[in-house]
Structure formats: C-alpha cells, structure tokens
Design a protein around this motif. Structure first.
Motif, PDB file in Angstrom:
ATOM      1  N   SER A 120     -96.239  29.067  -3.172  1.00  0.00           N
ATOM      2  CA  SER A 120     -96.702  29.610  -4.457  1.00  0.00           C
ATOM      3  C   SER A 120     -98.043  30.322  -4.287  1.00  0.00           C
ATOM      4  CB  SER A 120     -96.857  28.487  -5.478  1.00  0.00           C
ATOM      5  OG  SER A 120     -97.898  27.617  -5.070  1.00  0.00           O
ATOM      6  N   ILE A 121     -98.333  31.206  -5.212  1.00  0.00           N
ATOM      7  CA  ILE A 121     -99.636  31.881  -5.210  1.00  0.00           C
ATOM      8  C   ILE A 121    -100.750  30.836  -5.307  1.00  0.00           C
ATOM      9  CG2 ILE A 121    -101.113  33.444  -6.560  1.00  0.00           C
ATOM     10  CD1 ILE A 121     -98.561  35.062  -7.207  1.00  0.00           C
ATOM     11  N   GLN A 122    -100.506  29.789  -6.105  1.00  0.00           N
ATOM     12  CA  GLN A 122    -101.489  28.707  -6.239  1.00  0.00           C
ATOM     13  C   GLN A 122    -101.851  28.114  -4.878  1.00  0.00           C
ATOM     14  OE1 GLN A 122    -102.864  27.866  -9.405  1.00  0.00           O
ATOM     15  NE2 GLN A 122    -104.334  27.018  -7.943  1.00  0.00           N
ATOM     16  N   VAL A 143    -104.145  30.549  -2.883  1.00  0.00           N
ATOM     17  CA  VAL A 143    -105.552  30.597  -3.315  1.00  0.00           C
ATOM     18  C   VAL A 143    -106.254  29.251  -3.089  1.00  0.00           C
ATOM     19  CG1 VAL A 143    -105.191  32.513  -4.933  1.00  0.00           C
ATOM     20  CG2 VAL A 143    -105.002  30.159  -5.778  1.00  0.00           C
ATOM     21  N   THR A 175    -109.767  31.624  -6.869  1.00  0.00           N
ATOM     22  CA  THR A 175    -108.889  31.506  -8.048  1.00  0.00           C
ATOM     23  C   THR A 175    -107.745  32.510  -7.972  1.00  0.00           C
ATOM     24  OG1 THR A 175    -110.117  33.148  -9.296  1.00  0.00           O
ATOM     25  CG2 THR A 175    -110.865  30.845  -9.475  1.00  0.00           C
ATOM     26  N   LYS A 176    -106.766  32.306  -8.841  1.00  0.00           N
ATOM     27  CA  LYS A 176    -105.642  33.231  -8.896  1.00  0.00           C
ATOM     28  C   LYS A 176    -106.091  34.664  -9.201  1.00  0.00           C
ATOM     29  CE  LYS A 176    -101.445  30.638  -9.917  1.00  0.00           C
ATOM     30  NZ  LYS A 176    -100.311  30.492 -10.864  1.00  0.00           N
ATOM     31  N   PHE A 221    -106.463  36.620  -6.178  1.00  0.00           N
ATOM     32  CA  PHE A 221    -105.174  37.094  -5.651  1.00  0.00           C
ATOM     33  C   PHE A 221    -104.763  38.385  -6.342  1.00  0.00           C
ATOM     34  CE2 PHE A 221    -100.640  37.659  -5.657  1.00  0.00           C
ATOM     35  CZ  PHE A 221    -100.271  37.336  -4.365  1.00  0.00           C
ATOM     36  N   TYR A 222    -104.819  38.357  -7.693  1.00  0.00           N
ATOM     37  CA  TYR A 222    -104.328  39.517  -8.453  1.00  0.00           C
ATOM     38  C   TYR A 222    -105.268  40.724  -8.371  1.00  0.00           C
ATOM     39  CZ  TYR A 222    -100.582  36.582 -10.167  1.00  0.00           C
ATOM     40  OH  TYR A 222     -99.479  35.782 -10.246  1.00  0.00           O
ATOM     41  N   LYS A 263     -96.402  38.458  -5.359  1.00  0.00           N
ATOM     42  CA  LYS A 263     -96.140  37.911  -4.023  1.00  0.00           C
ATOM     43  C   LYS A 263     -95.329  38.892  -3.171  1.00  0.00           C
ATOM     44  CE  LYS A 263     -93.936  34.036  -3.825  1.00  0.00           C
ATOM     45  NZ  LYS A 263     -93.282  32.784  -3.376  1.00  0.00           N
TER      46      LYS A 263
END
Lengths: 189, 189
Positions: A22-24, A27, A33-34, A37-38, A44
């Motif tokens: 997961s993205i979680q 990070v 934090t997410k 990522f963004y 993803k």
C-alpha cells in the motif's frame, strides 16, 4: 526524496508484490506522509511505470552503445549484448523481477509506452541478427525474428534462476550461451 | 465440482491475478456457497498449489515418456522434449502463466513440493544432455547444467510471447530452436 521513494518501493514491490503493497506502507518506510507521495506520483501505477521505464531505458541505452560500436563485428556485438543483459538483470535483480512479473499491473494507460520500449529492445536485437546475416557472419536462412526470441528467452530467463554468487560468473555464462548460439552443442559425426 | 472449481479459478487467477481474486468471486462464478469451496480446499493457497501441481505433473509425465523412448537417440529426445514444452505451455496457456507468475504466492508450506517437482523437470532435461554427451552425440566439454538452463530459457520464455495463431507453428518453432541448439547460427568461415 523521489529517488528514495522509488528505491523503497522497488524493495517492497519485490518482497511483497505490487498489489499487496500500500501507499501507506511506502510512506511509513520513509517516515513521511501520504501528501509527499502524491507530490511525486499521481498513483501507485505511475510509480510502477517509473520503475519499469527506468529499467528498460537503462537497457536500451546500453544496447544502443553496443549497436553503434563500429569496432565490433556482429558476433562480438551479440556477445556484448548477451553479457549486458545477464549483467543488468543481475545487478538490478529487484527491478528486473518487478519488470517481468508486474507488467500487467500497469493498466492500459501506462502499459503502452512500456510495451513500446520493450518491443524496441527486441527489434534492436533482431536488427543485429539481420545485420549478421546480411554481412555473412550468420547463416543466411535464419528466421531472424524467432532466433531473436530464442536469444531473449535464454538471457531473460536468467532473472528466474541465475545467482552469480554460485559457481558460474556472468562472464562464464555469457561464454556458454554464445558458444551454444554460434556453434551449437552437436558433435560433428 | 472440484474440477469445475479449478477451471474457473484458473480463468480468474489468469485474468485478475491470484491475490486480486477472492474466494467469494470463485463461488459466485459457480453459483455455489463458500461452504462448497471449503469442502474441497482448506484455503486459496491449497487451490493454487493444486493448479501448479497439475501443470508440472502433466509435464513430468510427458517428459518421462520421452526419456524412456528407446527408439530415440539423444538428439531426437531433445527435439521431442522441446516440442512437448512449447506445445504444453501453449495448450495450457493460462495454467502456464499462473505457474510462472504466481509461484511466490504459494507460501512456504506448498512451495516446497512444487519446487521439488520443478527441479525434477530440470534435472531430467539435464540428464538427457548428459546422456547425449556420454554417448558422443553432444560435445564432451559442455557445461550440462548451464546448457539445460539455456534450453529451458528458450522454451519456457514462450509463455511470455508465443502465439501459435501467428505465422510460426509449434512444429516450426521447435525446428528453429533445435537447429540453433544443435548447430548454432554461425556461418562457417
């Protein structure tokens, strides 16, 4: 940070699989934090395609260098290319595994440019086989397309089993494969 | 019902991936309840291992038949084995893709027996290469292990690209691969 995120993801995708990561988790591993990522990736899939493109573009660049080396004849270029693929798959083992295993998780949007570059790699090798036929170094009646597929099978499959820590170095494996491809295993009667 | 469940799962695992397919989806497809699933399988891993074992056991059986065919010399056995692998991967394309892609989803408990059979398949092919060397059909200085890996690379990789609906039949591809393996692509000077 972007490169760090890519490196951590290569590690996680290889270990757990793309879908299972997961993205979680990505990070968390980086202590960010997410939002971070963004900032770098839309999702993803975009991260996965970046990993794939980095790998195939690296191979294409190395391949072009070999193709343009005018000091080498076709046989020498073939040897150099086989060594390059074995060596690259081995040096970037995690990226290679993700490349071969996770292709279908790219989704149609990102798949296209990856497939295009992958095809380009195959066509460049085929061009070398054709050049060798044309110059009289390889036999004239070869089915260049299928010969190319066979060479790629031998080299690419190494991602599945090859461990250079074992008894056979990448140089030795190259010698063995080149010898089979050029002269075969038959004992003349 | 068990075979139907296996067939439906092969279809779903190939299309969506093993991790992405739920037991609910499998039973929905068959119009039965989860209870029916658990009557036949302890969990999804056990179902996956059944698919894998069916595939590799089918290949092993075909391989043993070829190895024991006393009418064939080593070269003919090699040809028969290459044709058998190309043909089997192609006829059971979905099983083949699941076999090569989803191995790591088996978990340690089921992985072991699969790896054992997969290794047996490779060792049988290596035994054939060694037999050919011993009988003077193949060159005596071959690295039988690596030659075997190379042959498996050429044939197994076909799962990734080969479409027998295209220009080249499985028979023709066998001829091309056997010719490369036996005699190479080099033009004698």
């Amino acid at each position: 940070m972007k490169q760090k995120m890519i490196d951590v993801s290569i590690h996680l995708f290889d270990k757990k699989g793309f879908t299972e990561t997961s993205i979680q988790e990505i990070v968390d591993e980086l202590g960010v934090t997410k939002g971070t990522f963004y900032y770098y990736f839309t999702n993803k899939q975009e991260l996965l395609t970046t990993i794939h493109l980095n790998f195939i573009e690296f191979l294409l660049k190395k391949q072009e260098e070999i193709l343009q080396d005018e000091a080498k004849d076709s046989r020498e270029k073939l040897r150099a290319m086989i060594y390059m693929v074995l060596q690259s798959i081995n040096e970037r083992k995690k990226s290679a595994r993700i490349f071969f295993r996770e292709m279908r998780n790219l989704g149609p949007k990102y798949l296209e440019q990856n497939v295009e570059k992958r095809d380009q790699f195959r066509k460049n090798l085929q061009q070398l086989v054709e050049e060798g036929i044309h110059k009289g170094e390889f036999q004239e009646d070869l089915h260049a397309d299928m010969v190319t597929r066979g060479i790629l099978g031998m080299t690419n499959w190494s991602y599945y089993w090859y461990n250079p820590e074992g008894d056979v170095s990448a140089e030795e494996l190259t010698d063995i494969y080149v010898e089979i491809l050029l002269n075969g295993i038959n004992k003349s009667d």
